[in-house]
Design an enzyme around this catalytic site. Structure first.
Site, short mmCIF file in Angstrom:
data_model
loop_
_atom_site.label_atom_id
_atom_site.label_comp_id
_atom_site.label_asym_id
_atom_site.label_seq_id
_atom_site.Cartn_x
_atom_site.Cartn_y
_atom_site.Cartn_z
N LYS A 83 0.86 -1.19 0.00
CA LYS A 83 0.00 0.00 0.00
C LYS A 83 0.89 1.24 0.00
CE LYS A 83 -4.34 0.91 2.43
NZ LYS A 83 -4.96 0.82 3.76
C1 E4P Z 1 -8.39 1.68 3.78
O1 E4P Z 1 -7.57 0.94 3.29
C2 E4P Z 1 -8.21 2.38 5.05
O2 E4P Z 1 -7.50 1.53 5.92
C3 E4P Z 1 -9.50 2.70 5.76
O3 E4P Z 1 -10.62 2.33 5.01
C4 E4P Z 1 -9.56 4.06 6.37
O4 E4P Z 1 -10.79 4.22 7.00
P1 E4P Z 1 -11.09 5.35 8.11
O5 E4P Z 1 -11.37 6.62 7.40
O6 E4P Z 1 -12.30 4.83 8.82
O7 E4P Z 1 -9.87 5.41 8.98
#
Ligand code: E4P
Length: 216
Positions: A83
């Site tokens: 990522k």
């Molecule tokens: C995606 O890969 C992220 O880890 C995640 O969806 C972020 O979500 P949040 O805005 O609830 O922290």
């Protein structure tokens, strides 16, 4: 549509994987912190719990640093998906890693133009954050519609991974638009199964069944 769970809690992942409906996992540094576990150790364990992609995020901000971290992360397991943030260095890293055959999830996407760049960089997944978009007065689902339209216009193979999902309506809208993946907190996945009429129906059927005095 594929279902990913957005957590580093291995007990939750193992339980949800048993449904046979879980296609992958996403993590981020905040979720790793929340787990209280060692990053490498917990990521390896998660990779063993699901067959699908497990996103593990780099923390370096420069291309060389990201590549160095990605080298370490991609050795964890074959289903690791690196990522990277949606920055110039992140996309340079994405291009290089996908060129070498690794899966890459480009995260923190907040505009359709950013998603276009991620697709051009060969991303396996792009992660638009709908919940954070909504929180800031923008329309998260409108962003997903725009990205779907653009990707279809040019036949990009990058999968739209809807992230920062807060509730089942986000999932429903994503499916209507034709997003490829939804990554959800465990509670949202569990809520998808629930309906008050299903629960009431089971209750009524069981009450009547008991009156028959029969057993199966
Ligand atoms: C995606 O890969 C992220 O880890 C995640 O969806 C972020 O979500 P949040 O805005 O609830 O922290």
């Amino acid at each position: 549509m594929k279902f990913f769970v957005d957590t580093a809690d291995t007990a939750e992942i193992a339980e949800l994987a048993e449904t046979g409906l879980l296609d992958g996992v996403t993590t981020n540094p905040s979720l790793i912190h929340k787990s209280g576990r060692d990053f490498m150790e917990v990521t390896k364990e998660i990779c063993g719990l699901v067959d699908g992609p497990v996103s593990a995020e780099v923390v370096a901000l420069d291309h060389a640093g990201m590549m160095r971290e990605a080298e370490i992360l991609r050795k964890i397991a074959d289903n690791v998906c690196i990522k990277v943030p949606l920055t110039i260095d992140g996309l340079k890293t994405c291009k290089k890693l996908t060129g070498d055959g690794s899966m890459v999830n480009v995260t923190l996407c907040f505009s359709a133009n950013q998603a276009l760049l991620a697709a051009k960089a060969g991303a396996t997944f792009v992660s638009p954050f709908v919940g954070r978009h909504d929180d800031n007065g923008f329309d998260g689902m409108e962003l997903i519609e725009d990205i779907r339209l653009i990707y279809d216009n040019y036949d990009f193979s990058t999968e739209i991974l809807v992230a920062s999902i807060r509730h089942p309506v986000h999932v429903l809208e994503s499916a209507r638009i034709g997003a490829d993946v939804a990554t959800m907190p465990p509670a949202v996945i569990r809520n998808l199964f629930k309906h008050v009429l299903t629960e009431k129906g089971i209750e009524a059927f069981l009450a009547d069944w008991e009156k028959t005095g029969q057993s199966i």
